[in-house]
Design a protein around this motif. Structure first.
Motif, PDB file in Angstrom:
ATOM      1  N   ARG A   1       0.833  -1.209   0.000  1.00 53.85           N
ATOM      2  CA  ARG A   1       0.000   0.000   0.000  1.00 53.85           C
ATOM      3  C   ARG A   1       0.868   1.260   0.000  1.00 53.85           C
ATOM      4  O   ARG A   1       0.547   2.248  -0.669  1.00 53.85           O
ATOM      5  CB  ARG A   1      -0.907   0.022   1.228  1.00 53.85           C
ATOM      6  N   SER A   2       1.970   1.232   0.758  1.00 56.26           N
ATOM      7  CA  SER A   2       2.804   2.424   0.845  1.00 56.26           C
ATOM      8  C   SER A   2       3.426   2.762  -0.499  1.00 56.26           C
ATOM      9  O   SER A   2       3.558   3.932  -0.863  1.00 56.26           O
ATOM     10  CB  SER A   2       3.903   2.232   1.897  1.00 56.26           C
TER      11      SER A   2
ATOM     12  N   SER B   1       0.738   4.278  -2.647  1.00 59.41           N
ATOM     13  CA  SER B   1       0.526   5.658  -2.212  1.00 59.41           C
ATOM     14  C   SER B   1       1.649   6.561  -2.706  1.00 59.41           C
ATOM     15  O   SER B   1       1.418   7.718  -3.087  1.00 59.41           O
ATOM     16  CB  SER B   1       0.451   5.721  -0.679  1.00 59.41           C
TER      17      SER B   1
ATOM     18  N   ASN C   1      -2.489   9.135   0.078  1.00 61.00           N
ATOM     19  CA  ASN C   1      -2.747   7.923   0.844  1.00 61.00           C
ATOM     20  C   ASN C   1      -3.867   7.123   0.179  1.00 61.00           C
ATOM     21  O   ASN C   1      -4.944   7.648  -0.080  1.00 61.00           O
ATOM     22  CB  ASN C   1      -3.142   8.297   2.281  1.00 61.00           C
ATOM     23  N   CYS C   2      -3.608   5.847  -0.096  1.00 63.10           N
ATOM     24  CA  CYS C   2      -4.562   5.019  -0.856  1.00 63.10           C
ATOM     25  C   CYS C   2      -5.228   3.937  -0.010  1.00 63.10           C
ATOM     26  O   CYS C   2      -5.842   3.012  -0.568  1.00 63.10           O
ATOM     27  CB  CYS C   2      -3.849   4.357  -2.041  1.00 63.10           C
ATOM     28  N   ASP C   3      -5.113   4.005   1.311  1.00 63.43           N
ATOM     29  CA  ASP C   3      -5.661   2.943   2.154  1.00 63.43           C
ATOM     30  C   ASP C   3      -7.157   2.721   1.917  1.00 63.43           C
ATOM     31  O   ASP C   3      -7.619   1.593   1.778  1.00 63.43           O
ATOM     32  CB  ASP C   3      -5.429   3.269   3.634  1.00 63.43           C
TER      33      ASP C   3
ATOM     34  N   ARG D   1      -9.069  -0.608   0.214  1.00 63.55           N
ATOM     35  CA  ARG D   1     -10.140  -1.377   0.865  1.00 63.55           C
ATOM     36  C   ARG D   1     -11.317  -1.573  -0.088  1.00 63.55           C
ATOM     37  O   ARG D   1     -11.927  -2.648  -0.137  1.00 63.55           O
ATOM     38  CB  ARG D   1     -10.594  -0.673   2.147  1.00 63.55           C
TER      39      ARG D   1
ATOM     40  N   GLN E   1       5.205   6.793   4.856  1.00 71.71           N
ATOM     41  CA  GLN E   1       4.115   7.719   5.142  1.00 71.71           C
ATOM     42  C   GLN E   1       4.613   9.009   5.797  1.00 71.71           C
ATOM     43  O   GLN E   1       3.846   9.935   6.014  1.00 71.71           O
ATOM     44  CB  GLN E   1       3.080   7.046   6.046  1.00 71.71           C
TER      45      GLN E   1
END
Length: 222
Positions: free
Chosen positions: A125-126, A129, A135-137, A141, A199
């Motif tokens: 994920r990082s 992103s 941020n693509c969290d 999901r 992040q």
């Protein structure tokens, strides 16, 4: 000591024999009408008691027949299996019937995130992103819930969970494999070259119900 080999019940033997006696093409059509994902030639051969080569030839003949007759549906080989699909030229009619004029499409943010996963997989994920710069969290999901991406183990160096696209992704795009993706990877920046791979230093983002990122205005700059 000689072991006794269990015998197959006579009624099951009769059922298997009856299936093998069925006309192959109609039998294939009947099975494919009820599958919810592409069926492999191996599975169809096992179910119908035929050789894989015989199944493959019959499937291709059916696909050619539908094309010649310009049926409203077609038989396609996608994601390592066969399945019926409505023909593209009638997509609008099907869409109007199923969605009643409403379209449930991925947001631009979700499409961009999915593209990064598709071309960089397996990827954390990082790193996604970092490539996108946000941020693509929340979007990840959404993609997980829709079955377009899935977990693919962990990164040895950091322990971060890695993600990849699914067979459903290939099915939705009408691809046989990832090698059929358009040649776009060279145009994506290297994640290592993008500042903020971790992040740290990246602004905090909230995610609204649509999956789009919304900057958190309450956080002060450092």
């Amino acid at each position: 000591m000689v072991r006794e080999v269990p015998s197959v019940p006579e009624d099951e033997q009769d059922d298997a024999g009856e299936v093998e006696q069925l006309e192959l093409k109609p039998a294939l059509e009947a099975v494919l009408m009820v599958v919810d994902e592409p069926a492999t030639e191996e599975h169809l051969a096992k179910v119908l008691g035929r050789q894989r080569r015989e199944i493959a030839d019959a499937l291709q003949e059916l696909a050619d027949e539908y094309d010649r007759e310009r049926r409203g549906f077609e038989l396609r080989f996608v994601a390592e299996g066969w399945r019926f699909y409505t023909r593209a030229e009638f997509a609008e009619a099907v869409e109007n019937f199923v969605l009643d004029g409403q379209q449930a499409r991925l947001t631009q943010a979700a499409l961009e995130t999915l593209a990064v996963v598709a071309y960089r997989q397996p990827v954390s994920r990082s790193r996604v992103s970092a490539v996108r710069g946000v941020n693509c969290d929340g979007v990840m999901r959404t993609l997980l819930q829709r079955g377009l991406v899935e977990e693919a183990g962990a990164e040895p160096e950091t322990g971060a969970i890695l993600y990849r696209t699914t067979h459903y992704f290939l099915e939705r795009l009408g691809l046989r494999g990832l090698d059929e993706l358009p040649e776009l990877a060279p145009f994506l920046p290297e994640a290592e070259a993008v500042e903020g791979d971790s992040q740290e230093g990246m602004p905090s983002f909230d995610v609204d119900d649509s999956g789009d990122e919304v900057p958190d205005r309450t956080q002060t700059d450092h």
